[in-house]
Design a protein around this motif. Sequence first.
Motif, PDB file in Angstrom:
ATOM      1  N   TRP A  78      14.109 118.527  16.431  1.00  0.00           N
ATOM      2  CA  TRP A  78      14.053 119.392  15.264  1.00  0.00           C
ATOM      3  C   TRP A  78      13.632 120.784  15.723  1.00  0.00           C
ATOM      4  N   THR A  89       8.148 111.502  23.151  1.00  0.00           N
ATOM      5  CA  THR A  89       8.185 112.617  22.206  1.00  0.00           C
ATOM      6  C   THR A  89       7.510 113.853  22.790  1.00  0.00           C
ATOM      7  N   TYR A 120       5.984 117.752  21.151  1.00  0.00           N
ATOM      8  CA  TYR A 120       5.726 118.569  19.967  1.00  0.00           C
ATOM      9  C   TYR A 120       5.306 119.977  20.361  1.00  0.00           C
ATOM     10  N   ILE A 144       7.858 112.821  14.764  1.00  0.00           N
ATOM     11  CA  ILE A 144       9.310 112.647  14.867  1.00  0.00           C
ATOM     12  C   ILE A 144       9.614 111.176  15.123  1.00  0.00           C
ATOM     13  N   VAL A 155      11.562 113.608  10.580  1.00  0.00           N
ATOM     14  CA  VAL A 155      10.296 114.236  10.957  1.00  0.00           C
ATOM     15  C   VAL A 155       9.400 114.235   9.722  1.00  0.00           C
ATOM     16  N   CYS A 173      18.431 120.063  12.792  1.00  0.00           N
ATOM     17  CA  CYS A 173      18.516 118.894  13.645  1.00  0.00           C
ATOM     18  C   CYS A 173      19.437 119.230  14.816  1.00  0.00           C
TER      19      CYS A 173
END
Length: 123
Positions: free
Chosen positions: A36, A57, A59, A69, A80, A95
């Motif tokens: 994202w 993941t 971030y 997510i 998300v 996306c």
Amino acid sequence: EVQLVESGGGSVQAGGSLRLSCAASGYDFSSGCMAWFRQAPGKEREGVAAIDKYGDTRYADSVKGRFTISKDNTKTTLDVQMNSLKPEDTGMYYCAAKCRYYLAFSQSDYNYWGQGTQVTVSA
């Protein structure tokens, strides 16, 4: 043809929550990473959260602890969950799929994009 369609955007007050979803078609959902991104007016598009095929993941520092997510390989959706939203989270959320590098956060490293969904957080 790969299609990514975002949904779930809206307007909320600071401290509120939203859940964005991205429906993917024509893409091998289990094969690569997805992410994202968001873009505020007058600013560059920035990576917010990324997830790879193994579930690892990444971030952005600005959303750690607030955003989560996740993806469902069966439903081919990327979500998300955004909690404790702040006015600075306002922007168009996109996306993205098929990154060139592991958990990439650069716009140029993704091949496919959705049209975006607007998130507005008021103080």
